[in-house]
Design a protein around this motif. Structure first.
Motif, PDB file in Angstrom:
ATOM      1  N   LEU A  79       0.826  -1.206   0.000  1.00  0.00           N
ATOM      2  CA  LEU A  79       0.000   0.000   0.000  1.00  0.00           C
ATOM      3  C   LEU A  79       0.864   1.262   0.000  1.00  0.00           C
ATOM      4  CD1 LEU A  79      -2.714  -1.276   2.455  1.00  0.00           C
ATOM      5  CD2 LEU A  79      -3.166  -0.451   0.138  1.00  0.00           C
ATOM      6  N   ALA A  80       1.942   1.248   0.779  1.00  0.00           N
ATOM      7  CA  ALA A  80       2.856   2.389   0.777  1.00  0.00           C
ATOM      8  C   ALA A  80       3.483   2.562  -0.603  1.00  0.00           C
ATOM      9  CB  ALA A  80       3.926   2.215   1.845  1.00  0.00           C
ATOM     10  N   GLY A 119      -8.112   1.432   7.584  1.00  0.00           N
ATOM     11  CA  GLY A 119      -7.685   2.751   8.037  1.00  0.00           C
ATOM     12  C   GLY A 119      -6.181   2.922   8.058  1.00  0.00           C
ATOM     13  N   LEU A 120      -5.475   1.986   8.688  1.00  0.00           N
ATOM     14  CA  LEU A 120      -4.021   2.076   8.752  1.00  0.00           C
ATOM     15  C   LEU A 120      -3.414   1.874   7.367  1.00  0.00           C
ATOM     16  CD1 LEU A 120      -1.772   2.544  10.814  1.00  0.00           C
ATOM     17  CD2 LEU A 120      -1.796   0.098  11.308  1.00  0.00           C
ATOM     18  N   GLY A 121      -4.064   1.040   6.564  1.00  0.00           N
ATOM     19  CA  GLY A 121      -3.587   0.847   5.195  1.00  0.00           C
ATOM     20  C   GLY A 121      -3.648   2.122   4.375  1.00  0.00           C
ATOM     21  N   ALA A 126      -0.876   6.963   2.165  1.00  0.00           N
ATOM     22  CA  ALA A 126      -0.642   8.413   2.229  1.00  0.00           C
ATOM     23  C   ALA A 126       0.799   8.710   2.600  1.00  0.00           C
ATOM     24  CB  ALA A 126      -1.595   9.039   3.244  1.00  0.00           C
ATOM     25  N   ALA A 127       1.373   7.915   3.524  1.00  0.00           N
ATOM     26  CA  ALA A 127       2.771   8.103   3.890  1.00  0.00           C
ATOM     27  C   ALA A 127       3.682   7.845   2.695  1.00  0.00           C
ATOM     28  CB  ALA A 127       3.142   7.184   5.046  1.00  0.00           C
ATOM     29  N   GLY A 128       3.339   6.844   1.889  1.00  0.00           N
ATOM     30  CA  GLY A 128       4.113   6.586   0.681  1.00  0.00           C
ATOM     31  C   GLY A 128       4.025   7.725  -0.309  1.00  0.00           C
ATOM     32  N   SER A 129       2.820   8.264  -0.490  1.00  0.00           N
ATOM     33  CA  SER A 129       2.659   9.378  -1.433  1.00  0.00           C
ATOM     34  C   SER A 129       3.396  10.614  -0.937  1.00  0.00           C
ATOM     35  CB  SER A 129       1.168   9.687  -1.630  1.00  0.00           C
ATOM     36  OG  SER A 129       0.597  10.274  -0.475  1.00  0.00           O
TER      37      SER A 129
END
Length: 295
Positions: A79-80, A119-121, A126-129
């Motif tokens: 996901l990241a 949610g955490l996914g 978002a952290a990856g983006s």
């Protein structure tokens, strides 16, 4: 009075988070799993599974959660990576479904982390983006989720047979989807302030800080897990009990652990389990690791 509270909150101790600043997908996923395990290792949390007991659950224990967390870690990394590649919600949803399948295979069909996968996914994506420069590095992760995928989150398929969605339809609660669409207000407006207030009340006790945040989330959230298990009366009981603990001083009052244990036992007696609040506690820890102000 609110201004005085804000000044005290700003003065709360701010130790560095127990992980480095997160820059790559593998590290993002590792932090996500660490946050799930920190939530598990917080006790007593009302009605919830921990490393001490199974709370209100007969079908899962701490080992179930540990196995589940290990099984879904590669999907948090995926996901990241997807967020860093600028993927849309369709791709994220497919990875999430694969993560659910891996979770169910690892736990022999027990739903341990479906809410956290969602949610955490999204926060991992978002952290990856953000790490890839797709969004401003200063942008809160919750805002990034809302901006990048909010509309498509609402347009996605509904899980008609999930306990949370049945409770949402029956009682009109917002549920996890609306929480994500709005940028996780429960994390930013409840969980994080309570976690940091807990650092002022108990500066040398990270577990106490997590408990303060957990109780604040239970007191504020329309938790569909509570609605499923106890209906409106169960939700009201849970929120009142959590609010009473906080109003009486929370973890800043002597004997707080005995008081939390009493609340925990009252939830177990009623078979109540605020699973949505547990997911949001893990998300709060994740966001705190990314967005904690530098000391």
């Amino acid at each position: 009075m609110m201004a005085a509270f804000t000044r005290r909150l700003e003065q709360a101790p701010r130790s560095e988070p127990p992980w480095p600043r997160i820059l790559d997908a593998r590290a993002i996923a590792a932090v996500a799993v660490r946050c799930l395990l920190l939530e598990l290792e917080t006790w007593p949390k009302p009605g919830l599974v921990s490393h001490v007991d199974a709370g209100s659950h007969d079908d899962m224990d701490a080992d179930t959660f540990r196995v589940s967390a290990a099984a879904i870690e590669p999907y948090f990394q995926a996901l990241a990576d997807a967020g860093a590649d600028g993927c849309g919600m369709g791709r994220l949803r497919l990875i999430g479904l694969d993560a659910e399948a891996a979770m169910l295979a690892a736990t022999s069909g027990v739903n341990t982390h479906r809410g956290a996968i969602f949610g955490l996914g999204l926060l991992c994506a978002a952290a990856g983006s953000r790490a890839a420069g797709i969004v401003d590095p200063a942008l809160p992760l919750g805002t990034a989720v809302s901006w990048l995928w909010g509309r498509d989150i609402l347009d996605g398929p509904v899980l008609l047979h999930s306990h949370g969605d049945r409770a949402r339809r029956r009682y009109g609660a917002g549920g996890a989807r609306m929480e994500a669409v709005r940028g996780f207000p429960s994390v930013y407006e409840v969980g994080l302030p309570a976690l940091r207030w807990g650092a002022l009340l108990a500066p040398d006790d990270a577990e106490a800080q997590r408990i303060e945040a957990c109780f604040a989330l239970i007191a504020a959230l329309e938790d569909t897990n509570l609605l499923h298990r106890g209906g409106l009366s169960g939700l009201r009981f849970a929120r009142r009990a959590a609010r009473r603990f906080l109003d009486e001083g929370g973890v800043g009052r002597a004997g707080w652990r005995a008081r939390t244990l009493s609340v925990h036992e009252s939830f177990v007696a009623r078979r109540l389990s605020p699973g949505g609040s547990a997911d949001l506690l893990a998300m709060t820890l994740f966001v705190d690791g990314h967005e904690r102000p530098s000391s």
